[in-house]
Design a protein around this motif. Structure first.
Motif, PDB file in Angstrom:
ATOM      1  N   THR A  73       0.829  -1.211   0.000  1.00  0.00           N
ATOM      2  CA  THR A  73       0.000   0.000   0.000  1.00  0.00           C
ATOM      3  C   THR A  73       0.861   1.257   0.000  1.00  0.00           C
ATOM      4  N   ASP A  74       0.206   2.409  -0.111  1.00  0.00           N
ATOM      5  CA  ASP A  74       0.911   3.689  -0.014  1.00  0.00           C
ATOM      6  C   ASP A  74       1.539   3.854   1.371  1.00  0.00           C
ATOM      7  N   ASP A  75       0.884   3.309   2.398  1.00  0.00           N
ATOM      8  CA  ASP A  75       1.465   3.359   3.743  1.00  0.00           C
ATOM      9  C   ASP A  75       2.759   2.554   3.803  1.00  0.00           C
ATOM     10  N   ASP A  76       2.775   1.415   3.104  1.00  0.00           N
ATOM     11  CA  ASP A  76       3.990   0.604   3.040  1.00  0.00           C
ATOM     12  C   ASP A  76       5.108   1.370   2.338  1.00  0.00           C
ATOM     13  N   LEU A  77       4.756   2.108   1.299  1.00  0.00           N
ATOM     14  CA  LEU A  77       5.747   2.920   0.584  1.00  0.00           C
ATOM     15  C   LEU A  77       6.311   3.989   1.511  1.00  0.00           C
ATOM     16  N   GLU A  78       5.457   4.616   2.300  1.00  0.00           N
ATOM     17  CA  GLU A  78       5.918   5.629   3.261  1.00  0.00           C
ATOM     18  C   GLU A  78       6.838   5.004   4.303  1.00  0.00           C
ATOM     19  N   THR A  79       6.506   3.794   4.743  1.00  0.00           N
ATOM     20  CA  THR A  79       7.356   3.084   5.694  1.00  0.00           C
ATOM     21  C   THR A  79       8.725   2.797   5.073  1.00  0.00           C
ATOM     22  N   MET A  80       8.722   2.401   3.802  1.00  0.00           N
ATOM     23  CA  MET A  80       9.968   2.126   3.092  1.00  0.00           C
ATOM     24  C   MET A  80      10.815   3.399   3.000  1.00  0.00           C
ATOM     25  N   LEU A  81      10.171   4.512   2.681  1.00  0.00           N
ATOM     26  CA  LEU A  81      10.882   5.785   2.600  1.00  0.00           C
ATOM     27  C   LEU A  81      11.467   6.160   3.958  1.00  0.00           C
ATOM     28  N   GLY A  82      10.718   5.916   5.019  1.00  0.00           N
ATOM     29  CA  GLY A  82      11.210   6.202   6.363  1.00  0.00           C
ATOM     30  C   GLY A  82      12.408   5.334   6.724  1.00  0.00           C
ATOM     31  N   ALA A  83      12.357   4.061   6.335  1.00  0.00           N
ATOM     32  CA  ALA A  83      13.479   3.150   6.599  1.00  0.00           C
ATOM     33  C   ALA A  83      14.725   3.620   5.851  1.00  0.00           C
ATOM     34  N   LEU A  84      14.542   4.104   4.643  1.00  0.00           N
ATOM     35  CA  LEU A  84      15.682   4.622   3.874  1.00  0.00           C
ATOM     36  C   LEU A  84      16.253   5.877   4.530  1.00  0.00           C
ATOM     37  N   ASP A  85      15.383   6.708   5.104  1.00  0.00           N
ATOM     38  CA  ASP A  85      15.861   7.888   5.840  1.00  0.00           C
ATOM     39  C   ASP A  85      16.693   7.460   7.049  1.00  0.00           C
ATOM     40  N   THR A  86      16.211   6.430   7.751  1.00  0.00           N
ATOM     41  CA  THR A  86      16.940   5.918   8.909  1.00  0.00           C
ATOM     42  C   THR A  86      18.311   5.394   8.496  1.00  0.00           C
ATOM     43  N   LEU A  87      18.350   4.648   7.391  1.00  0.00           N
ATOM     44  CA  LEU A  87      19.637   4.151   6.888  1.00  0.00           C
ATOM     45  C   LEU A  87      20.575   5.296   6.540  1.00  0.00           C
ATOM     46  N   ALA A  88      20.025   6.346   5.955  1.00  0.00           N
ATOM     47  CA  ALA A  88      20.850   7.490   5.558  1.00  0.00           C
ATOM     48  C   ALA A  88      21.458   8.185   6.775  1.00  0.00           C
ATOM     49  N   ASP A  89      20.779   8.102   7.919  1.00  0.00           N
ATOM     50  CA  ASP A  89      21.262   8.764   9.130  1.00  0.00           C
ATOM     51  C   ASP A  89      22.303   7.951   9.893  1.00  0.00           C
ATOM     52  N   LEU A  90      22.466   6.676   9.530  1.00  0.00           N
ATOM     53  CA  LEU A  90      23.437   5.847  10.231  1.00  0.00           C
ATOM     54  C   LEU A  90      24.852   6.325   9.941  1.00  0.00           C
ATOM     55  N   GLU A  91      25.652   6.394  10.985  1.00  0.00           N
ATOM     56  CA  GLU A  91      27.041   6.818  10.813  1.00  0.00           C
ATOM     57  C   GLU A  91      27.961   5.640  10.547  1.00  0.00           C
ATOM     58  N   ASP A  92      27.536   4.453  10.911  1.00  0.00           N
ATOM     59  CA  ASP A  92      28.334   3.236  10.735  1.00  0.00           C
ATOM     60  C   ASP A  92      28.017   2.629   9.364  1.00  0.00           C
ATOM     61  N   ILE A  93      28.867   2.907   8.384  1.00  0.00           N
ATOM     62  CA  ILE A  93      28.635   2.434   7.019  1.00  0.00           C
ATOM     63  C   ILE A  93      28.592   0.910   6.968  1.00  0.00           C
ATOM     64  N   ASP A  94      29.487   0.253   7.707  1.00  0.00           N
ATOM     65  CA  ASP A  94      29.484  -1.213   7.713  1.00  0.00           C
ATOM     66  C   ASP A  94      28.177  -1.745   8.281  1.00  0.00           C
ATOM     67  N   GLY A  95      27.667  -1.105   9.330  1.00  0.00           N
ATOM     68  CA  GLY A  95      26.398  -1.511   9.913  1.00  0.00           C
ATOM     69  C   GLY A  95      25.254  -1.317   8.930  1.00  0.00           C
TER      70      GLY A  95
END
Length: 105
Positions: A73-95
């Motif tokens: 759903t569109d909500d799932d797409l928003e969740t995916m976008l949020g997860a990508l934002d979280t990944l972008a904020d990680l400082e540990d590239i290996d993690g």
């Protein structure tokens, strides 16, 4: 339609060496490229901006498979976008790479 796109390609070029966009064979859904505003972000831009060593094309195709499920759903797409934002904020590239490879590929 795709054959018409290749009409300008010289005849001596091998088709197996030609690169075809994943968008053409629907591995990456249109919702991943759609922008709300000219400077907006979408799944493709967020993935491409990730500071990871993992193959971003493979990640997009994997996420595309998820998005092609009947119950996506569109909500799932928003969740995916949020997860990508979280990944972008990680400082540990290996993690981040480990997370992507373990859970998203």
């Amino acid at each position: 339609m795709i054959d018409r796109m290749f009409e300008d390609v010289p005849a001596d070029t091998s088709r197996d060496k030609q690169m075809v966009s994943s968008l053409l064979h629907e591995a990456i859904p249109p919702s991943f490229v759609r922008l709300e505003t000219p400077n907006g972000e979408n799944v493709v831009t967020k993935v491409m901006n990730l500071d990871i060593e993992t193959n971003k094309h493979d990640l997009l195709v994997s996420l595309g498979r998820v998005a092609q499920q009947d119950d996506f759903t569109d909500d799932d797409l928003e969740t995916m976008l949020g997860a990508l934002d979280t990944l972008a904020d990680l400082e540990d590239i290996d993690g981040a790479d480990d997370y992507v490879e373990d859970l998203l590929l």
